[in-house]
Every structure is written in C-alpha cells, then in structure tokens.
Design an enzyme around this catalytic site. Structure first.
Site, PDB file in Angstrom:
ATOM      1  N   ASP A  37       0.851  -1.185   0.000  1.00  0.00           N
ATOM      2  CA  ASP A  37       0.000   0.000   0.000  1.00  0.00           C
ATOM      3  C   ASP A  37       0.887   1.235   0.000  1.00  0.00           C
ATOM      4  O   ASP A  37       2.062   1.168   0.360  1.00  0.00           O
ATOM      5  CB  ASP A  37      -0.907   0.014   1.235  1.00  0.00           C
ATOM      6  CG  ASP A  37      -2.195   0.793   1.022  1.00  0.00           C
ATOM      7  OD1 ASP A  37      -3.260   0.159   0.906  1.00  0.00           O
ATOM      8  OD2 ASP A  37      -2.143   2.039   0.944  1.00  0.00           O
ATOM      9  N   ASP A  60       3.683   1.486  -4.615  1.00  0.00           N
ATOM     10  CA  ASP A  60       2.980   2.306  -5.591  1.00  0.00           C
ATOM     11  C   ASP A  60       2.808   1.438  -6.831  1.00  0.00           C
ATOM     12  O   ASP A  60       3.780   1.138  -7.535  1.00  0.00           O
ATOM     13  CB  ASP A  60       3.808   3.551  -5.908  1.00  0.00           C
ATOM     14  CG  ASP A  60       3.210   4.406  -7.026  1.00  0.00           C
ATOM     15  OD1 ASP A  60       2.203   3.993  -7.645  1.00  0.00           O
ATOM     16  OD2 ASP A  60       3.775   5.480  -7.303  1.00  0.00           O
ATOM     17  N   VAL A  61       1.585   1.013  -7.102  1.00  0.00           N
ATOM     18  CA  VAL A  61       1.376   0.015  -8.155  1.00  0.00           C
ATOM     19  C   VAL A  61       1.667   0.547  -9.546  1.00  0.00           C
ATOM     20  O   VAL A  61       1.750  -0.231 -10.501  1.00  0.00           O
ATOM     21  CB  VAL A  61      -0.054  -0.579  -8.110  1.00  0.00           C
ATOM     22  CG1 VAL A  61      -0.298  -1.312  -6.801  1.00  0.00           C
ATOM     23  CG2 VAL A  61      -1.112   0.492  -8.352  1.00  0.00           C
ATOM     24  N   ASN A  87      -5.564  -5.824  -5.853  1.00  0.00           N
ATOM     25  CA  ASN A  87      -6.761  -5.250  -5.256  1.00  0.00           C
ATOM     26  C   ASN A  87      -6.782  -3.724  -5.301  1.00  0.00           C
ATOM     27  O   ASN A  87      -7.848  -3.119  -5.219  1.00  0.00           O
ATOM     28  CB  ASN A  87      -6.855  -5.731  -3.801  1.00  0.00           C
ATOM     29  CG  ASN A  87      -7.915  -5.016  -3.002  1.00  0.00           C
ATOM     30  OD1 ASN A  87      -9.105  -5.271  -3.144  1.00  0.00           O
ATOM     31  ND2 ASN A  87      -7.480  -4.087  -2.140  1.00  0.00           N
ATOM     32  N   TYR A 153     -13.145   4.767 -14.863  1.00  0.00           N
ATOM     33  CA  TYR A 153     -13.229   3.562 -14.028  1.00  0.00           C
ATOM     34  C   TYR A 153     -13.770   2.388 -14.835  1.00  0.00           C
ATOM     35  O   TYR A 153     -13.218   1.278 -14.793  1.00  0.00           O
ATOM     36  CB  TYR A 153     -14.124   3.846 -12.823  1.00  0.00           C
ATOM     37  CG  TYR A 153     -14.118   2.736 -11.793  1.00  0.00           C
ATOM     38  CD1 TYR A 153     -13.063   2.595 -10.906  1.00  0.00           C
ATOM     39  CD2 TYR A 153     -15.185   1.841 -11.705  1.00  0.00           C
ATOM     40  CE1 TYR A 153     -13.057   1.588  -9.957  1.00  0.00           C
ATOM     41  CE2 TYR A 153     -15.189   0.836 -10.767  1.00  0.00           C
ATOM     42  CZ  TYR A 153     -14.123   0.714  -9.893  1.00  0.00           C
ATOM     43  OH  TYR A 153     -14.122  -0.306  -8.951  1.00  0.00           O
ATOM     44  N   LYS A 157     -11.716  -1.153 -15.737  1.00  0.00           N
ATOM     45  CA  LYS A 157     -12.158  -2.468 -15.263  1.00  0.00           C
ATOM     46  C   LYS A 157     -12.541  -3.395 -16.418  1.00  0.00           C
ATOM     47  O   LYS A 157     -12.348  -4.617 -16.332  1.00  0.00           O
ATOM     48  CB  LYS A 157     -13.321  -2.306 -14.277  1.00  0.00           C
ATOM     49  CG  LYS A 157     -12.936  -1.567 -12.995  1.00  0.00           C
ATOM     50  CD  LYS A 157     -11.791  -2.246 -12.264  1.00  0.00           C
ATOM     51  CE  LYS A 157     -11.511  -1.598 -10.916  1.00  0.00           C
ATOM     52  NZ  LYS A 157     -10.408  -2.266 -10.183  1.00  0.00           N
ATOM     53  N   THR A 188     -17.609  -0.113   1.990  1.00  0.00           N
ATOM     54  CA  THR A 188     -16.268   0.307   2.393  1.00  0.00           C
ATOM     55  C   THR A 188     -16.173   1.821   2.192  1.00  0.00           C
ATOM     56  O   THR A 188     -17.050   2.429   1.567  1.00  0.00           O
ATOM     57  CB  THR A 188     -15.175  -0.371   1.542  1.00  0.00           C
ATOM     58  OG1 THR A 188     -15.261   0.138   0.201  1.00  0.00           O
ATOM     59  CG2 THR A 188     -15.334  -1.879   1.542  1.00  0.00           C
TER      60      THR A 188
END
Length: 259
Positions: A37, A60-61, A87, A153, A157, A188
């Site tokens: 994360d 950092d993805v 995720n 988004y 996806k 969440t």
C-alpha cells in the site's frame, strides 16, 4: 492445518476496506502476508496488529521499481511468493466524458489497469520460482456494462478482464492460474466517501433495496470468494470471472404481493 500454511500472499491496496479484510483472512488461514500500500502508517499498524507472518511494503502500483521491491520483500521475508491479489484501485469523480479531465483518466487507468499489468509482470517470475501460484485481479461490476459519468473507471475495469484472460493463457502451463472477481457495491470507504475531486459518494445515490439481495455487500463477502479462488480447491479454474453483487446486474427483483 490451514488452507494457506507455508504460502505467501501479496495484497495490493492492503490497508483499504476490502484489502485489509483479505489480508486478515489470509493470515488467519495460515498465510504469510505482504501488505502492499502507499499508506505507510496504516500498513505498518496492520502488520504490527497481525504480528508474526505479516510484513508491510510501501507499494505504488504504478511504479515498476516499487513492484520489484515488493516481490523481493516477499521472497526475502518468506522464501516464496505464491499468491498475488491485485486489489488496489481508485474511482473517478463522476463527470460526462466530454468534461472528464484527461489527468483523471490517466490516473485511474494508471492505477487500476497499468498497476494490474505491472503486478502480473513483476509477480510471474516469482510464481514460477515457487513452482506455480495464483493471481486474482479485483475488477468491478462496472467492468461488465457501461455506467454514465464513470468512463475512466469503467474502461479500466473492462480492460482488466481482457488482461486477466490473456495472462491466464500465457501462464497456465507454468502452473499459474489467473482469475477476476467483479464486486458490486461493497460497504467500504470506497463507496461511502467521495472520490478525489467529487462531492458525492456512490452510497449517497445508490439503494440496494430493489435487488435480489437487498443490502450492500460486505468486504467479507468478497474475501470468502477470494480465498476459494486462491486455494487448491480451485485448481481447475483459470481465466474466469466471478460476479459478487447480490443480484444487482440481474435488475430489480419481483416484489411479493400482499397476502
């Protein structure tokens, strides 16, 4: 014996609402967990809470070097990397395509799509070294149909679906399975708090009441499916998509008539 004894699992976005649920559940099932994360304070706190068999790595993805360091952390701490859970993700502030800031587009696709691509790319050699493993990419029901005002988004996806199936074909003969989970609206902060640059949260304009299971999903709903897909019980499943949305995509449920 637990399902994930002696296996090492890296979860990106591991301090978030779904991510922390996944991390805790894998750990409870015996796994060594690597919490990836950008939030160092929360990541260190979660690793300290879990204690043995848990480490945090700042990840950092969108950065290749960060991915290389995360894989090295997993192998150095625990010997192997056996499961990658892609995720991490971000939402865009709602806006029509014609007024969507290209910088927002780039940021959302960079994290949601390129981050997943870089994760697969970085983890595949380590999974081979472990004689096989599992990658699970967390997408969204928005990756299964158009949604007005969420073009970045949705596009990210949708693309994760094709990336997943391609990776499954490329990695299957190496004993590496790759699947996708498509959560619906899960309770969440991701849906209870506005996205960066937005003033309204998804939960403020969404009601699950008309749908077959009339409630918001819980992180544990997704986690239980994830544990199955990452386990030996799913050894014949790859390139597949799993929707977990309480029937949202089915449309409104029939209402019972009064007796």
């Amino acid at each position: 014996m637990h399902r994930f004894d002696d296996r090492t699992v890296l979860v990106t976005g591991g301090t978030g609402g779904q991510g922390s649920s996944h991390v805790r559940a894998f750990h409870a099932e015996g796994a060594n967990v690597v919490i990836g994360d950008i939030d160092t304070a929360r990541g260190v706190a979660l690793a300290d809470e879990l204690g043995a068999r848990a480490v945090f790595t700042r990840l950092d993805v969108t950065d290749e070097g960060s991915w290389a360091a995360a894989v090295l952390t997993a192998e150095s701490a625990f010997g192997t990397l056996d499961v990658l859970v892609n995720n991490a993700g971000v939402q865009n502030p709602p806006a029509p395509i014609e007024t969507t800031d290209p910088a927002v587009w780039s940021r959302v696709l960079g994290i949601n799509l390129t981050g997943t691509f870089l994760g697969i790319r970085a983890a595949a050699p380590a999974l081979r070294r472990a004689a096989g493993g599992v990658i699970v990419n967390v997408a969204s029901t928005m990756g299964l149909g158009g949604t007005a005002h969420y073009a970045p988004y949705v596009a990210s996806k949708w693309a994760v679906r094709g990336l997943t199936q391609t990776a499954a074909l490329e990695l299957g003969r190496d004993g590496i399975r790759v699947n996708t989970i498509h959560p619906g609206v899960i309770a969440t902060p991701f849906i209870h708090e506005p996205a960066a640059g937005a003033t309204t949260a998804i939960a403020d304009v969404y009601s699950p009441e008309p749908f077959a299971v009339p409630r918001l999903g819980e992180p544990t709903d997704v986690t239980r499916l994830l544990l199955f897909l990452a386990s030996a019980e799913a050894s014949f499943i790859t390139g597949s998509e799993y929707v977990i949305d309480g029937g949202l995509l089915l449309g409104p449920a029939l209402q019972r008539s009064a007796a």
